[in-house]
Motif scaffolding. Structure first.
Motif, PDB file in Angstrom:
ATOM      1  N   UNK A  43       0.869  73.922  18.824  1.00 11.24           N
ATOM      2  CA  UNK A  43       0.243  73.371  17.620  1.00 11.24           C
ATOM      3  C   UNK A  43      -1.016  74.152  17.247  1.00 11.24           C
ATOM      4  N   UNK A  44      -1.815  74.513  18.258  1.00  9.58           N
ATOM      5  CA  UNK A  44      -3.090  75.193  17.975  1.00  9.58           C
ATOM      6  C   UNK A  44      -2.928  76.694  17.769  1.00  9.58           C
ATOM      7  N   UNK A  45      -1.834  77.266  18.249  1.00  8.73           N
ATOM      8  CA  UNK A  45      -1.684  78.720  18.226  1.00  8.73           C
ATOM      9  C   UNK A  45      -1.740  79.325  16.820  1.00  8.73           C
ATOM     10  N   UNK A  46      -1.053  78.803  15.779  1.00  7.69           N
ATOM     11  CA  UNK A  46      -1.094  79.464  14.468  1.00  7.69           C
ATOM     12  C   UNK A  46      -2.517  79.563  13.899  1.00  7.69           C
ATOM     13  N   UNK A 122      -4.255  66.696  17.242  1.00  5.04           N
ATOM     14  CA  UNK A 122      -3.329  66.782  16.113  1.00  5.04           C
ATOM     15  C   UNK A 122      -4.059  66.665  14.778  1.00  5.04           C
ATOM     16  N   UNK A 123      -4.864  65.635  14.633  1.00  9.01           N
ATOM     17  CA  UNK A 123      -5.576  65.462  13.365  1.00  9.01           C
ATOM     18  C   UNK A 123      -6.600  66.565  13.151  1.00  9.01           C
ATOM     19  N   UNK A 124      -7.283  66.986  14.236  1.00  5.10           N
ATOM     20  CA  UNK A 124      -8.284  68.046  14.094  1.00  5.10           C
ATOM     21  C   UNK A 124      -7.670  69.350  13.634  1.00  5.10           C
ATOM     22  N   UNK A 157       2.149  77.980  10.007  1.00  6.38           N
ATOM     23  CA  UNK A 157       3.257  77.100  10.421  1.00  6.38           C
ATOM     24  C   UNK A 157       3.159  75.714   9.782  1.00  6.38           C
ATOM     25  N   UNK A 158       2.923  75.696   8.481  1.00  2.00           N
ATOM     26  CA  UNK A 158       2.868  74.441   7.733  1.00  2.00           C
ATOM     27  C   UNK A 158       3.745  74.590   6.499  1.00  2.00           C
ATOM     28  N   UNK A 159       3.933  73.462   5.813  1.00  2.00           N
ATOM     29  CA  UNK A 159       4.689  73.461   4.561  1.00  2.00           C
ATOM     30  C   UNK A 159       3.742  73.111   3.427  1.00  2.00           C
ATOM     31  N   UNK A 160       3.687  73.958   2.409  1.00  2.00           N
ATOM     32  CA  UNK A 160       2.802  73.752   1.264  1.00  2.00           C
ATOM     33  C   UNK A 160       3.643  73.608   0.005  1.00  2.00           C
ATOM     34  N   UNK A 161       3.304  72.586  -0.777  1.00  2.00           N
ATOM     35  CA  UNK A 161       3.993  72.406  -2.062  1.00  2.00           C
ATOM     36  C   UNK A 161       3.028  71.790  -3.066  1.00  2.00           C
ATOM     37  N   UNK A 162       3.172  72.213  -4.287  1.00  2.00           N
ATOM     38  CA  UNK A 162       2.325  71.703  -5.370  1.00  2.00           C
ATOM     39  C   UNK A 162       2.839  70.324  -5.774  1.00  2.00           C
ATOM     40  N   UNK A 163       1.901  69.400  -5.926  1.00  2.00           N
ATOM     41  CA  UNK A 163       2.270  68.054  -6.358  1.00  2.00           C
ATOM     42  C   UNK A 163       2.319  68.058  -7.878  1.00  2.00           C
ATOM     43  N   UNK A 164       3.537  68.234  -8.426  1.00  2.00           N
ATOM     44  CA  UNK A 164       3.672  68.279  -9.870  1.00  2.00           C
ATOM     45  C   UNK A 164       4.723  67.303 -10.393  1.00  2.00           C
ATOM     46  N   UNK A 165       5.216  66.464  -9.516  1.00  2.00           N
ATOM     47  CA  UNK A 165       6.172  65.456  -9.932  1.00  2.00           C
ATOM     48  C   UNK A 165       5.740  64.115  -9.348  1.00  2.00           C
TER      49      UNK A 165
END
Length: 516
Positions: A43-46, A122-124, A157-165
């Motif tokens: 989790x911390x590596x990326x 995790x939260x940090x 290592x995350x998922x990013x998406x624009x909130x447009x809907x």
């Protein structure tokens, strides 16, 4: 199944259940510890790798220091253990925990160690990653923002998406919080997400990797396999005693098949095959007894047949030399009597053999014992007119006269006793019926010489006679009382001999349960 064996088996199964639970718990705890440590580092590596590749992370991400105590320190100044130092040297990202909280470490190309202190891992990591993403997206031009978001998502290592809907909007309480903050974490550790508000007011949603799960299908499968293995080993150990006992029975059976009829199984106490051992020994006793009876019978039959056969041969020779009709007729009558004697002997032998080798197929049915006694007395009185045969049947016995018996064989047993008494009685023979609600008893007494006490048990043995006579006058072949005992055995009763208190001779008694 023996009660003691049941208790022992229950205790062993309970211990086995505790053992399996303990082994699976220890293995699960060990696996969970190792997997949790590996998950923390993954989790911390990326994020830590991203920071280590940045030329000047302390200046570029200066806002990390007050939030997460972000430091870059020379490795020699840190008091790290040899294992941690070795892992840092190989480019790994160890996470160490103390009373303050988890701390992620990584070494850069210059040999310095970057450390990030977190209250909750995790939260940090999620918030630190979100702040990094937010900083870079705010720094990028509108044309480069999509490409930057793609690179950041891949590297961190995350998922990013624009909130447009409307369907992508987070819960209302999260929207309310994000209006006053640039970043809001929600979703918990199972699947954490962060809503980012860029400088231009647009919203982006960042999804973190799944949180740690102590139980996964591979772990469950491994635990089930280990539990099955422990169970198999334990059952094998538990069945070892049973197998040894069965092997003991098998070895004794082999010995008996080789002719060692005295071989017996030592019955154990409280084991599963104790009843089998007792039944096996009973069977072996019965087999040995039958073999001995057979041997004794063959020997005795050959001896018993020799006398009448010799008389018949002598009679035939006399017939050949007879000179008058009277001598010829006398020899023929003697031969006829000898043949009748052989016929009676064969009948006795067959009856005894049938009773000894498992008994006839008894069809027990209610019948009046007193009627059978009276019939036997009448028949024997005709055969032995010189004896006074009396049936003594009290009125109380008449009430319980009906009993579950096989009439033909019970008639034979009483007939044998009465006939035997008539042969040895001087004058009196008395047949007494003592019947009640539970049992039936018949006593046959005579005024003869009686049976010596030391021979009371011997008289019931096959071919046993207390005199040495083999003449027609004495009669009998030593099988009558043996047949009587076997008939009573198949009726669930017994026969025994004593002395008659009234007549002074022998008293033979038959006792069996009235209802079967």
């Amino acid at each position: 199944m023996p009660f003691t064996f049941t208790i022992k088996l229950f205790a062993r199964l309970a211990g086995l259940a505790v053992l399996i639970t303990l082994v699976c718990s220890l293995i699960w705890w060990g696996l969970a510890s190792v997997r949790h440590q590996a998950w923390q580092e993954q989790l911390a590596e990326p994020l830590m790798t991203w920071l280590a590749r940045t030329p000047s992370p302390a200046q570029q991400y200066h806002w990390l220091s007050p939030l997460y105590d972000f430091q870059i320190t020379n490795a020699k100044r840190l008091s790290l253990g040899p294992v941690i130092s070795e892992r840092l040297h190989y480019g790994q990202t160890p996470v160490i925990s103390d009373q303050v909280g988890p701390q992620a470490l990584i070494a850069n190309d210059s040999g310095s160690v970057l450390s990030l202190r977190l209250r909750e891992l995790y939260r940090g990591i999620a918030e630190a990653t979100a702040l990094t993403v937010l900083w870079h997206l705010n720094q990028a031009t509108p044309e480069d923002r999509d490409e930057m978001a793609r690179v950041l998502a891949e590297e961190l290592n995350v998922t990013l998406e624009v909130v447009d809907r409307a369907g992508q909007l987070p819960p209302p309480e999260v929207l309310e919080r994000v209006s006053g903050q640039n970043m809001v974490f929600f979703g918990g550790e199972r699947q954490g997400q962060v809503v980012l508000r860029l400088e231009n007011g647009s919203l982006m949603r960042m999804a973190m990797p799944a949180g740690f799960q102590s139980l996964t299908w591979p772990v469950v499968a491994l635990l089930v396999a280990l539990a099955g293995l422990v169970l198999m080993v334990a059952v094998r150990l538990l069945m070892r005693d049973l197998e040894q006992n069965l092997r003991t029975v098998e070895s004794v059976a082999v010995r008996i098949s080789r002719g060692e009829l005295e071989a017996r199984v030592e019955p154990g106490q409280g084991n599963l095959v104790s009843r089998l051992s007792r039944s096996f020994n009973g069977m072996a006793d019965q087999i040995q007894r039958l073999v001995e009876v057979q041997r004794e019978m063959i020997h005795a039959v050959s001896h018993e047949l020799r006398t009448p056969v010799a008389r018949i041969r002598f009679g035939v020779q006399m017939v050949e030399t007879a000179k008058d009709e009277q001598t010829l007729q006398r020899q023929l009558d003697g031969i006829d009597n000898d043949i009748q004697e052989l016929d009676e002997l064969i009948d006795e032998i067959l009856t005894y053999a049938r009773l000894e080798q498992g008994g006839p197929v008894f069809s027990l049915r209610p019948d009046r014992v007193t009627d059978i006694v009276r019939q036997v007395v009448e028949e024997q009185q005709v055969i032995h007119p010189g004896a006074n045969i009396e049936a003594v049947i009290p009125e109380s016995s008449e009430v319980f006269s009906e009993s579950d018996i096989e009439p033909r064989y019970m008639h034979r047993a009483i007939q044998n006793l009465v006939g035997n008494a008539c042969r040895y009685a001087r004058r009196e023979v008395r047949v007494r019926c003592l019947l009640d609600q539970e049992n039936c008893r018949i006593d046959v007494e005579d005024d003869g010489p009686g049976v010596p006490e030391q021979d009371w048990e011997k008289v019931f043995s096959a071919f046993a006679r207390l005199d040495d006579s083999r003449t027609r006058n004495s009669g009998g072949y030593g099988l009558g009382l043996s047949i009587v005992r076997r008939i009573l055995f198949w009726h669930g009763g017994q026969s025994f001999v004593g002395r008659s208190a009234e007549l002074g001779g022998a008293r033979f008694s038959l006792v069996w349960p009235r209802r079967q």
